[in-house]
Design a protein around this motif. Structure first.
Motif, PDB file in Angstrom:
ATOM      1  N   ARG A 145      13.834  34.215 -29.398  1.00  0.00           N
ATOM      2  CA  ARG A 145      14.165  34.733 -30.721  1.00  0.00           C
ATOM      3  C   ARG A 145      13.959  33.644 -31.773  1.00  0.00           C
ATOM      4  N   CYS A 146      13.428  34.054 -32.934  1.00  0.00           N
ATOM      5  CA  CYS A 146      13.222  33.118 -34.029  1.00  0.00           C
ATOM      6  C   CYS A 146      13.803  33.705 -35.307  1.00  0.00           C
ATOM      7  N   THR A 198       8.766  24.104 -41.207  1.00  0.00           N
ATOM      8  CA  THR A 198       9.352  24.601 -39.957  1.00  0.00           C
ATOM      9  C   THR A 198      10.871  24.539 -39.981  1.00  0.00           C
ATOM     10  N   THR A 243       7.733  33.570 -28.793  1.00  0.00           N
ATOM     11  CA  THR A 243       8.709  34.375 -29.531  1.00  0.00           C
ATOM     12  C   THR A 243       8.420  35.865 -29.399  1.00  0.00           C
ATOM     13  N   CYS A 260      12.834  27.827 -40.173  1.00  0.00           N
ATOM     14  CA  CYS A 260      12.869  28.720 -39.014  1.00  0.00           C
ATOM     15  C   CYS A 260      13.462  27.997 -37.811  1.00  0.00           C
ATOM     16  N   LYS A 261      14.295  28.678 -37.096  1.00  0.00           N
ATOM     17  CA  LYS A 261      14.909  28.124 -35.900  1.00  0.00           C
ATOM     18  C   LYS A 261      14.660  29.063 -34.729  1.00  0.00           C
ATOM     19  N   THR A 262      14.330  28.468 -33.607  1.00  0.00           N
ATOM     20  CA  THR A 262      14.018  29.239 -32.417  1.00  0.00           C
ATOM     21  C   THR A 262      15.156  29.141 -31.410  1.00  0.00           C
ATOM     22  N   MET A 276      11.573  38.459 -33.935  1.00  0.00           N
ATOM     23  CA  MET A 276      11.334  37.770 -35.208  1.00  0.00           C
ATOM     24  C   MET A 276      12.275  38.335 -36.256  1.00  0.00           C
ATOM     25  N   CYS A 293      14.259  33.103 -39.509  1.00  0.00           N
ATOM     26  CA  CYS A 293      13.785  32.380 -40.690  1.00  0.00           C
ATOM     27  C   CYS A 293      14.611  32.812 -41.904  1.00  0.00           C
ATOM     28  N   CYS A 309       6.825  30.413 -35.536  1.00  0.00           N
ATOM     29  CA  CYS A 309       7.675  29.995 -34.423  1.00  0.00           C
ATOM     30  C   CYS A 309       6.847  29.786 -33.156  1.00  0.00           C
ATOM     31  N   ASP A 310       7.546  29.501 -32.094  1.00  0.00           N
ATOM     32  CA  ASP A 310       6.900  29.288 -30.803  1.00  0.00           C
ATOM     33  C   ASP A 310       6.108  30.528 -30.400  1.00  0.00           C
TER      34      ASP A 310
END
Length: 424
Positions: A38-39, A29, A57, A32-34, A60, A41, A53-54
């Protein structure tokens, strides 16, 4: 600022050392940053087979990777994604790769985009950074690879795309805007507009397009929804004036930074502009074209063809006239046939397929420009095979002449052998 982009490009270049495939296991994880919905990777060695991601999201983004191939149904389990951005080098895209994204509205695939997480279009800064990183994006796209009926925006700017065939936009029935800026496109296949009947905006900035001549598509209303066409910075010397007849009443074109000449097309464009239509880059002082304007003429090597059912033939027409005439070819069944129009050779080439009885008959070719119109009829008849004749022709290789030649060859070989034996 430039130094910042340079450092960023180097860091992202380091992240592009492996080919991506579809993951079988859950990825870290930390890749990837949320940010809200928006996410982003990066530094991945494969596409996650599920949204990493969440669940909330909607945007992407995959940044700076070397993607070998985007496989079929890669994003089948990505839920409610409405924006997908893929930046890096993409080797290819399989058909139905984006089929699972039933809510997708915008797709962006390019070499590198600092605006990949935004819904805005790519910029020249993206092209600059792509050059620094050495990423090339896409080179070619197969027809149907981008298919997704929910998509309304497509950004393929700053790749290495050269050819745009007629099937490239298959399955994009609701597409409204397409960005193709900064590629290497030389010409557009006249038939691509058939695939995107609701298209409103087309961005072709900084390509190498040398002409835009449409055959039957304009008369068939394929451009009736197009409101903006950006051709800034191409290699156009002329532009077809009759495009204004079938375009929308508020159609705007940008043709600045093109080596346009004062020809009949430009004069005609100036005269045809509607009150709400605008063409940026026209020379308002163009009144005396460098050529003599003339009505259309059509010529063909033959006005009658005999074709067996189930086969096809090539219809070749020579088109004369200035401005360049629009050409349409109507079959005996009342359907338009589509081909290619080469304004450099003044040739129209159309492959006519004779599949049904209704394909036999008279084909009417029409050419028109602002100085007149003309028609040219071509008759296509069926070939009736004579079984006796066919049988006789099949026996030709076994004719008397062939047998004599074969016998003489054998005798000659025997004679040479005897001479060698005697000399020994």
């Amino acid at each position: 600022m430039i130094m910042y982009y340079y450092v960023m490009s180097l860091l992202l270049g380091i992240a592009t050392l492996s080919h991506a495939k579809q993951c079988n296991n859950t990825i870290k994880t930390t890749n990837c940053k949320t940010f809200g919905t928006r996410c982003e990777c990066s530094d991945l060695d494969c596409f996650p087979n599920r949204n990493p991601c969440d669940p909330s999201t909607t945007d992407m983004v995959f940044l700076g990777s070397l993607f070998d191939t985007i496989q079929k149904d890669t994003f089948a389990d990505y839920g409610d994604i409405t924006f997908l951005g893929i930046s890096g080098s993409v080797g290819g895209i399989e058909r139905e790769s984006f089929k699972g994204l039933s809510n997708l509205l915008m797709l962006r695939i390019n070499a590198f985009s600092i605006s990949a997480s935004k819904r805005s279009w790519s910029t020249d800064v993206d092209k600059y950074i792509a050059h620094l990183t050495g990423l090339i994006g896409l080179r070619a796209i197969e027809g149907g690879a981008l298919s997704n009926p929910s998509m309304t925006s497509l950004d393929l700017s700053f790749n290495q795309i050269k050819n745009m065939n007629e099937d490239i936009f298959n399955g994009l029935d609701n597409m409204k805007e397409i960005g193709l800026a900064g590629n290497a496109i030389e010409k557009l296949d006249e038939r691509i507009f058939k695939r995107v009947p609701l298209l409103e905006k087309l961005y072709l900035t900084n390509n190498v397009i040398s002409h835009m001549v449409f055959m039957t598509n304009t008369s068939d209303g394929a451009l009736k929804h197009l409101k903006f066409l950006d051709l800034f910075g191409n290699e156009l010397t002329t532009f077809p004036s009759l495009i204004l007849e079938t375009a929308s009443t508020n159609f705007n074109i940008d043709i600045r930074e093109n080596p346009l000449i004062c020809d009949c097309n430009m004069v005609d464009l100036l005269q045809r502009l509607g009150s709400e239509q605008q063409i940026i880059g026209l020379d308002p002082a163009c009144h005396n074209p460098v050529e003599k304007c003339s009505p259309p003429k059509i010529a063909s090597t033959s006005q009658e063809f005999q074709v067996p059912q189930g086969e096809s033939f090539l219809l070749q027409l020579e088109i004369q006239g200035s401005p360049h005439p629009f050409v349409s070819i109507m079959g005996p069944d009342g359907e338009l046939r589509v081909g290619t129009y080469n304004i450099n050779t003044n040739e129209v080439l159309v492959v006519i397929y004779i599949e049904h009885e209704s394909d036999f008959g008279v084909y009417t070719c029409t050419a028109k420009n602002s100085h007149g119109s003309t028609t040219f009829n071509i008759s296509v008849k069926a070939v009736i095979h004579d079984r006796n004749t066919t049988t006789a022709e099949n026996k030709k290789p076994h004719s008397t002449n062939g047998t004599v030649k074969h016998t003489l060859s054998i005798l000659l070989i025997i004679a040479i052998s005897l001479l060698r034996y005697i000399s020994v």
